[in-house]
Design a protein around this motif. Structure first.
Motif, short mmCIF file in Angstrom:
data_model
loop_
_atom_site.label_atom_id
_atom_site.label_comp_id
_atom_site.label_asym_id
_atom_site.label_seq_id
_atom_site.Cartn_x
_atom_site.Cartn_y
_atom_site.Cartn_z
N LEU A 156 9.72 -8.99 61.89
CA LEU A 156 8.19 -8.92 62.66
C LEU A 156 7.60 -7.80 61.76
CD1 LEU A 156 9.35 -8.98 65.96
CD2 LEU A 156 7.13 -9.61 65.14
N ARG A 157 8.30 -6.96 61.27
CA ARG A 157 7.80 -5.93 60.09
C ARG A 157 7.99 -5.53 59.20
NH1 ARG A 157 7.70 -1.37 63.56
NH2 ARG A 157 8.92 -0.81 65.16
N ARG A 161 3.73 -6.10 57.85
CA ARG A 161 3.57 -5.24 56.01
C ARG A 161 2.25 -6.26 55.24
NH1 ARG A 161 8.66 -2.81 56.53
NH2 ARG A 161 9.43 -4.20 55.44
N ARG A 162 3.32 -7.68 55.77
CA ARG A 162 2.37 -9.06 54.20
C ARG A 162 1.11 -9.11 55.00
NH1 ARG A 162 7.79 -12.78 54.31
NH2 ARG A 162 9.24 -11.20 52.94
N ARG A 163 0.37 -8.87 56.57
CA ARG A 163 -0.50 -9.44 56.91
C ARG A 163 -1.43 -8.52 57.43
NH1 ARG A 163 1.79 -13.70 54.88
NH2 ARG A 163 2.13 -15.79 56.49
N SER A 164 -0.26 -7.66 57.41
CA SER A 164 -1.43 -6.72 57.79
C SER A 164 -2.33 -6.18 59.10
CB SER A 164 -2.61 -6.19 56.78
OG SER A 164 -2.00 -5.81 55.58
N ALA A 165 -1.32 -6.46 59.91
CA ALA A 165 -1.23 -7.00 61.61
C ALA A 165 -0.76 -6.00 62.34
CB ALA A 165 -0.86 -8.30 61.40
N ALA A 172 7.24 -6.17 67.32
CA ALA A 172 8.11 -5.45 66.75
C ALA A 172 8.50 -4.14 67.78
CB ALA A 172 8.31 -5.27 65.38
N ASP A 173 7.59 -3.66 67.68
CA ASP A 173 8.14 -2.28 68.33
C ASP A 173 8.77 -2.79 70.10
OD1 ASP A 173 7.31 -0.48 67.07
OD2 ASP A 173 5.11 -0.06 67.88
N THR A 174 8.30 -3.37 70.78
CA THR A 174 8.59 -4.17 71.88
C THR A 174 10.27 -4.38 71.16
OG1 THR A 174 6.30 -4.76 72.41
CG2 THR A 174 8.03 -5.91 74.08
N VAL A 175 10.43 -5.37 70.87
CA VAL A 175 11.67 -5.91 70.35
C VAL A 175 12.46 -4.85 70.14
CG1 VAL A 175 13.10 -6.91 68.84
CG2 VAL A 175 11.03 -8.37 69.70
N SER A 176 12.42 -3.49 69.66
CA SER A 176 12.85 -2.48 68.88
C SER A 176 13.85 -1.71 71.24
CB SER A 176 12.36 -1.52 68.83
OG SER A 176 13.10 -0.38 68.34
N ASP A 177 12.90 -1.53 71.21
CA ASP A 177 13.01 -1.15 72.87
C ASP A 177 13.84 -1.70 73.89
OD1 ASP A 177 12.38 0.87 75.07
OD2 ASP A 177 11.63 -1.02 76.24
N LEU A 178 13.77 -3.51 73.26
CA LEU A 178 14.55 -3.72 74.68
C LEU A 178 16.03 -4.52 73.61
CD1 LEU A 178 12.15 -7.26 75.00
CD2 LEU A 178 13.83 -6.52 76.45
N PHE A 367 26.26 -9.08 61.77
CA PHE A 367 25.21 -9.03 60.66
C PHE A 367 24.01 -8.60 61.09
CE2 PHE A 367 22.54 -11.49 58.58
CZ PHE A 367 22.84 -11.13 56.82
N THR A 368 23.38 -7.69 60.12
CA THR A 368 21.85 -7.48 60.27
C THR A 368 21.85 -7.03 58.65
OG1 THR A 368 22.47 -4.83 60.24
CG2 THR A 368 22.08 -6.24 62.66
N ILE A 369 20.15 -7.23 59.23
CA ILE A 369 19.20 -7.22 57.78
C ILE A 369 18.39 -5.67 57.74
CG2 ILE A 369 19.57 -9.49 56.57
CD1 ILE A 369 16.58 -9.97 57.87
N ARG A 370 17.94 -5.39 56.70
CA ARG A 370 16.90 -4.26 56.95
C ARG A 370 15.21 -4.73 56.27
NH1 ARG A 370 20.54 1.15 54.76
NH2 ARG A 370 22.19 1.17 56.11
#
Length: 370
Positions: A156-157, A161-165, A172-178, A367-370
């Motif tokens: 999402l992040r 950045r790519r779409r300036s959305a 992304a903030d909602t998913v981060s909170d969950l 497994f996570t990516i950044r």
């Protein structure tokens, strides 16, 4: 029919740092490239001929040889639909340790040939004990969900950045909170509920991921069994291929693919493989689907309506195989590894990470990516 790719991947390295006495052994997946042969033609016949795998198709009263590949160049065979594989070829695949996966024409995983004759008994016992220990099961389930939500958040992040959305940043903030709340979930039902909320938020953002004006490839919600539109057909097919890869990884390591921790125990359900798949859904399957869509590598003629759903045609599946193999060969550096490995080796690395955790008590590193 798609021959195995000739590209190779870098040799993997163990996690960085010296191993101290009494520490669990480092996780090192198998080295070398992965070579997959896809056979997707209802009239095809797969045979063994000396040390080669031969694909033929009927030509009148005769047979035409359309592919012949040295067996040493193949690690995995994927047979789709009504492809006929002779008993001699199946025995050969078992003898050579060539994983063989059977898919239906609509992308459902039907089964696989397993050449494993001596599973690790101590690992299976540890897996069964962990499944029956509520605290340990919840701990592992949290890790699987944390990885999935973390990777969805990263996707999402990136697209924000790519779409300036700004809407994608909010998602992304909602998913981060969950994800933070899921880290403290005390039971599986609560954990699954938070995972479901995050997944809905993620898929609601998908229209902003897709840079395609063709209404054929519009997306509103995730549907399956059957998928109701072209994008869902692509997603379902990608998740099926990914699940097949993870079942192979579990069998390679010695895990019981059917006994998971997050997913419930059901007849015929590869719950453990599904647990491990969660982290790779955004980074592998979703990434392939978005590339196919946004690079116009999939066309309206590559999907069709059938049996009250929408499915890929043979040309659509062939386009997917090519993109999926590209992604499998792409390198990534999993947490704890000192250098990149190909994604198809990362699948096995995660299965080994889980096996190490079960047998040694070491923390499972998802497994996570950044």
């Amino acid at each position: 029919m798609s021959p195995p790719p000739s590209s190779s991947s870098p040799s993997p390295t163990a996690p960085s740092g010296d191993q101290l006495p009494g520490e669990p052994a480092p996780v090192v997946p198998s080295a070398g490239p992965s070579r997959t042969l896809y056979v997707d033609s209802g009239t095809a016949i797969v045979r063994r001929r000396s040390g080669r795998v031969v694909v033929e198709r009927p030509d009148g009263d005769d047979r035409e040889e359309c592919m012949s590949v040295p067996a040493v160049d193949i690690e995995r065979v994927v047979l789709v639909g009504q492809v006929h594989c002779t008993s001699a070829a199946q025995r050969f695949f078992l003898e050579q340790g060539i994983d063989t996966i059977f898919l239906s024409w609509n992308g459902r995983l039907k089964g696989r040939l397993d050449s494993s004759s001596s599973p690790r008994s101590e690992l299976r016992l540890a897996q069964y004990r962990a499944h029956d220990a509520t605290g340990e099961r919840v701990l592992l389930a949290r890790a699987f969900i944390r990885a999935k939500l973390s990777n969805m958040q990263t996707m999402l992040r990136r697209y924000a950045r790519r779409r300036s959305a700004p809407a994608l940043s909010e998602s992304a903030d909602t998913v981060s909170d969950l994800k933070r709340r899921a880290a403290h979930a005390e039971d599986l039902d609560g954990l699954r509920g938070m995972e479901g909320q995050a997944t809905r938020v993620y898929y609601e953002a998908w229209p902003l991921f897709i840079n395609r004006s063709d209404p054929m490839f519009s997306f509103s919600e995730r549907t399956r069994r059957p998928p109701e539109d072209a994008v869902n057909a692509l997603l379902s097919f990608g998740y099926t291929l990914l699940l097949g890869d993870m079942q192979v990884a579990c069998a390679t390591v010695g895990l019981d693919p059917s006994l998971g921790f997050l997913h419930t125990l059901r007849r015929g359900c590869p719950s453990c493989a599904l647990d491990l798949v969660e982290a790779f859904r955004p980074t592998v399957a979703d990434s392939v689907v978005l590339r196919l869509l946004n690079e116009c590598r999939i066309a309206p003629d590559d999907v069709k309506s059938r049996d009250e759903g929408v499915f890929l045609t043979r040309s659509g599946r062939e386009a997917f195989y090519a993109a999926y193999e590209e992604r499998r060969q792409t390198t990534v550096t999993p947490p704890g590894f000192g250098s990149p490995i190909a994604y198809h080796r990362a699948f096995e690395a995660q299965a080994r990470m889980l096996a190490r955790s079960l047998t040694s008590g070491a923390d499972y590193v998802p497994f996570t990516i950044r």
